[in-house]
Design an enzyme around this catalytic site. Structure first.
Site, PDB file in Angstrom:
ATOM      1  N   CYS A  73       0.865  -1.172   0.000  1.00  0.00           N
ATOM      2  CA  CYS A  73       0.000   0.000   0.000  1.00  0.00           C
ATOM      3  C   CYS A  73       0.906   1.227   0.000  1.00  0.00           C
ATOM      4  O   CYS A  73       1.733   1.390   0.920  1.00  0.00           O
ATOM      5  CB  CYS A  73      -0.855  -0.040   1.270  1.00  0.00           C
ATOM      6  SG  CYS A  73      -1.842   1.430   1.562  1.00  0.00           S
ATOM      7  N   CYS A 183      -0.950   3.843  -6.440  1.00  0.00           N
ATOM      8  CA  CYS A 183      -1.826   3.189  -5.467  1.00  0.00           C
ATOM      9  C   CYS A 183      -2.002   1.756  -5.946  1.00  0.00           C
ATOM     10  O   CYS A 183      -2.231   1.533  -7.149  1.00  0.00           O
ATOM     11  CB  CYS A 183      -3.179   3.914  -5.419  1.00  0.00           C
ATOM     12  SG  CYS A 183      -4.454   3.058  -4.469  1.00  0.00           S
TER      13      CYS A 183
HETATM   14  N1  DGL Z   1      -3.933   0.579  -1.922  1.00  0.00           N
HETATM   15  C1  DGL Z   1      -3.611   1.779  -1.329  1.00  0.00           C
HETATM   16  C2  DGL Z   1      -2.397   2.485  -1.806  1.00  0.00           C
HETATM   17  O1  DGL Z   1      -1.578   1.880  -2.447  1.00  0.00           O
HETATM   18  C3  DGL Z   1      -4.489   2.449  -0.364  1.00  0.00           C
HETATM   19  C4  DGL Z   1      -5.582   3.207  -0.926  1.00  0.00           C
HETATM   20  C5  DGL Z   1      -6.477   3.730   0.161  1.00  0.00           C
HETATM   21  O2  DGL Z   1      -6.889   2.954   0.999  1.00  0.00           O
HETATM   22  O3  DGL Z   1      -6.739   4.934   0.122  1.00  0.00           O
HETATM   23  O4  DGL Z   1      -2.229   3.651  -1.555  1.00  0.00           O
END
Ligand code: DGL
Length: 263
Positions: A73, A183
């Site tokens: 993430c 993301c």
């Molecule tokens: N998958 C996430 C990232 O890479 C998180 C997105 C989120 O929960 O806002 O930032």
């Protein structure tokens, strides 16, 4: 310890894009994946909240014996990895928007970054961006609303397309020829992004680089699994698992186990 699983967490199902790269590069490794979908999106939370959620996920993975943790993430990496690394005794692999490869590839000297507010406003992103983009214009856009739509499985919906157009058009007007997916949820938008972007715009994400880095650290720490049977993969989500199962295509795969758990 080498026979123990690799731990992976994300605010939801997005990090499965990283899990796919890891499990194909390291097919004999077992993994435990946490999808903290109940608390998604992380991108709109404060740094303190993102750190607290990252601690909760890390401690659950450590209680399951994980030998290394992949923070799949961007938002959690850019806000919490520094804290995690100084607090826990295992190695952490993080993911950040792939600004450097984009800066090396751009011919128009203009790159777009689509990421969450939490990532774009972090000091780690600011310093990476500053260090690698000398002479290059970076057009940043917050992908507000996209994580929620992906969590609902609506990757090809009209609403998703309209939001993407809204975020991409200002980047295209500025002449980007590389789009960085900042993301881990966004790789699931690649089919629709390909429809919306001119052919010459390259889509850049860091999934494979994260998998390679995970392998390198396991080799360095002598933690690669010695067994050569196919790895087993436990997924835990704290909401209904229907969309997660669809994204994993887990129906016909007897090495994947998808569970709902309150965490
Ligand atoms: N998958 C996430 C990232 O890479 C998180 C997105 C989120 O929960 O806002 O930032």
């Amino acid at each position: 310890m080498s026979e123990n699983p690799i731990g992976i967490f994300d605010s939801g199902i997005g990090g499965t894009s990283i899990w796919k790269e890891i499990s194909s590069l390291l097919p004999h490794e077992d993994t435990v994946y946490l999808a903290d979908s109940k608390n998604a999106p992380y991108g709109e939370k404060s740094k303190e909240d993102i750190i607290a959620l990252s601690i909760k996920n890390t401690e659950l993975l450590l209680s399951k014996g994980c030998k290394i943790i992949v923070v799949a993430c961007n938002t959690a990496t850019t806000n919490a990895i520094h804290y995690l690394r100084k607090t826990y005794p295992v190695s952490f692999i993080g993911i950040e928007p792939a600004i450097k490869p984009a800066a090396l590839q751009t011919k128009s000297k203009t790159v777009g970054v689509l990421a969450t507010k939490g990532t774009l406003s972090s000091s780690l992103f600011a310093s990476t961006s500053e260090n690698h983009t000398n002479g290059i214009e970076v057009v940043e856009k917050e992908g507000k609303g996209l994580v929620r739509l992906i969590e609902e499985g609506k990757t090809m919906s009209i609403e998703t397309k309209e939001l993407l157009k809204k975020y991409l058009n200002p980047m295209l007007e500025k002449g980007i020829d590389c789009l960085v997916l900042g993301c881990t949820h966004y790789p699931y938008l690649i089919p629709v992004l390909k429809e919306l972007l001119p052919e010459e715009v390259k889509i850049i994400d860091s999934g494979l680089a994260v998998a390679k880095q995970t392998k390198a650290i396991l080799v360095k720490e002598d933690l690669l699994r010695k067994g050569n049977t196919v790895g087993k993969h436990q997924f835990y989500s704290n909401v209904d698992t229907l969309v997660l199962k669809q994204f994993l295509n887990s129906k016909n795969n007897n090495s994947l186990f998808v569970n709902q758990l309150d965490f």
